[in-house]
Motif scaffolding. Sequence first.
Motif, PDB file in Angstrom:
ATOM      1  N   ALA A 118       0.818  -1.217   0.000  1.00  0.00           N
ATOM      2  CA  ALA A 118       0.000   0.000   0.000  1.00  0.00           C
ATOM      3  C   ALA A 118       0.848   1.262   0.000  1.00  0.00           C
ATOM      4  O   ALA A 118       0.377   2.335  -0.383  1.00  0.00           O
ATOM      5  N   GLU A 119       2.111   1.128   0.431  1.00  0.00           N
ATOM      6  CA  GLU A 119       3.013   2.279   0.489  1.00  0.00           C
ATOM      7  C   GLU A 119       4.362   1.914  -0.125  1.00  0.00           C
ATOM      8  O   GLU A 119       5.344   1.707   0.586  1.00  0.00           O
ATOM      9  N   PRO A 120       4.417   1.799  -1.462  1.00  0.00           N
ATOM     10  CA  PRO A 120       5.685   1.459  -2.114  1.00  0.00           C
ATOM     11  C   PRO A 120       6.760   2.499  -1.817  1.00  0.00           C
ATOM     12  O   PRO A 120       6.499   3.704  -1.868  1.00  0.00           O
ATOM     13  N   LYS A 121       7.955   2.028  -1.480  1.00  0.00           N
ATOM     14  CA  LYS A 121       9.060   2.915  -1.117  1.00  0.00           C
ATOM     15  C   LYS A 121      10.087   2.937  -2.237  1.00  0.00           C
ATOM     16  O   LYS A 121      10.656   1.900  -2.598  1.00  0.00           O
ATOM     17  N   LEU A 122      10.331   4.113  -2.801  1.00  0.00           N
ATOM     18  CA  LEU A 122      11.297   4.238  -3.889  1.00  0.00           C
ATOM     19  C   LEU A 122      12.718   4.042  -3.362  1.00  0.00           C
ATOM     20  O   LEU A 122      13.171   4.760  -2.477  1.00  0.00           O
ATOM     21  N   LEU A 123      13.411   3.049  -3.921  1.00  0.00           N
ATOM     22  CA  LEU A 123      14.788   2.783  -3.519  1.00  0.00           C
ATOM     23  C   LEU A 123      15.791   3.476  -4.428  1.00  0.00           C
ATOM     24  O   LEU A 123      16.801   3.988  -3.966  1.00  0.00           O
ATOM     25  N   LYS A 124      15.493   3.498  -5.725  1.00  0.00           N
ATOM     26  CA  LYS A 124      16.453   4.069  -6.664  1.00  0.00           C
ATOM     27  C   LYS A 124      15.769   4.403  -7.984  1.00  0.00           C
ATOM     28  O   LYS A 124      14.862   3.697  -8.420  1.00  0.00           O
ATOM     29  N   THR A 125      16.214   5.504  -8.597  1.00  0.00           N
ATOM     30  CA  THR A 125      15.800   5.872  -9.943  1.00  0.00           C
ATOM     31  C   THR A 125      17.045   5.900 -10.821  1.00  0.00           C
ATOM     32  O   THR A 125      18.007   6.598 -10.500  1.00  0.00           O
ATOM     33  N   LEU A 126      17.030   5.123 -11.890  1.00  0.00           N
ATOM     34  CA  LEU A 126      18.171   5.029 -12.797  1.00  0.00           C
ATOM     35  C   LEU A 126      17.806   5.624 -14.153  1.00  0.00           C
ATOM     36  O   LEU A 126      16.689   5.424 -14.648  1.00  0.00           O
TER      37      LEU A 126
END
Length: 200
Positions: A118-126
């Motif tokens: 329900a609360e996806p956590k962004l780890l990395k944007t490439l």
Amino acid sequence: LGSPGETVTVIEASTGKVISNHKVSNKPSPSGEAPVEVVFIPGSSPPMLYVTNMYGNTLWAGKWVPSKKDFQFSKAFDFGPTGSGVPLEMYFNEKGNRLYVTTAKPGNFHIFNIDNPAEPKLLKTLSAAAGAHHVAFPPDERYAFVQNSLLNLKGMSDGSVTVIDLLKGEVVESMDTLKNQGLNPNCIVLLPEWYHDAGH
């Protein structure tokens, strides 16, 4: 592309009956959010799904509510602050704790922790390339091959394939064979020996 919608429709597969329609936007109608893909989250109980809104730059989540026999929707992530737009495709790892999302403008590949779906956590944007769209994964899930083109649209049609090392969490190569010939790949699928469906 001239009249984007703002809803997803829940259909009972066994009968074809339309159960409900859900607006996936908090903006006044017509919002033009353009939901582009719906994917169920593997192993979720009760069932959950994600929706990418192409023009809304958002990810929405839908959760099945048994007592209502319908889904309840809410916004789960806003790509705006990441500088990314036009979210398109979604994929999951075999373990089911990672979500991968492509955004076509300027062209990125996002890695989320979904231990709490329900609360996806962004780890990395490439950074991939303009038009980051479909992705292919080998069975060992070591790499992601990102096809960079969206319908030959201006600013979203690089034509390359970006190779991402998922173990290192970094871009390691750009395959420009088609790009150098002035061609744009529309889809990417690995041959059976190397194929992994990644939740699709």
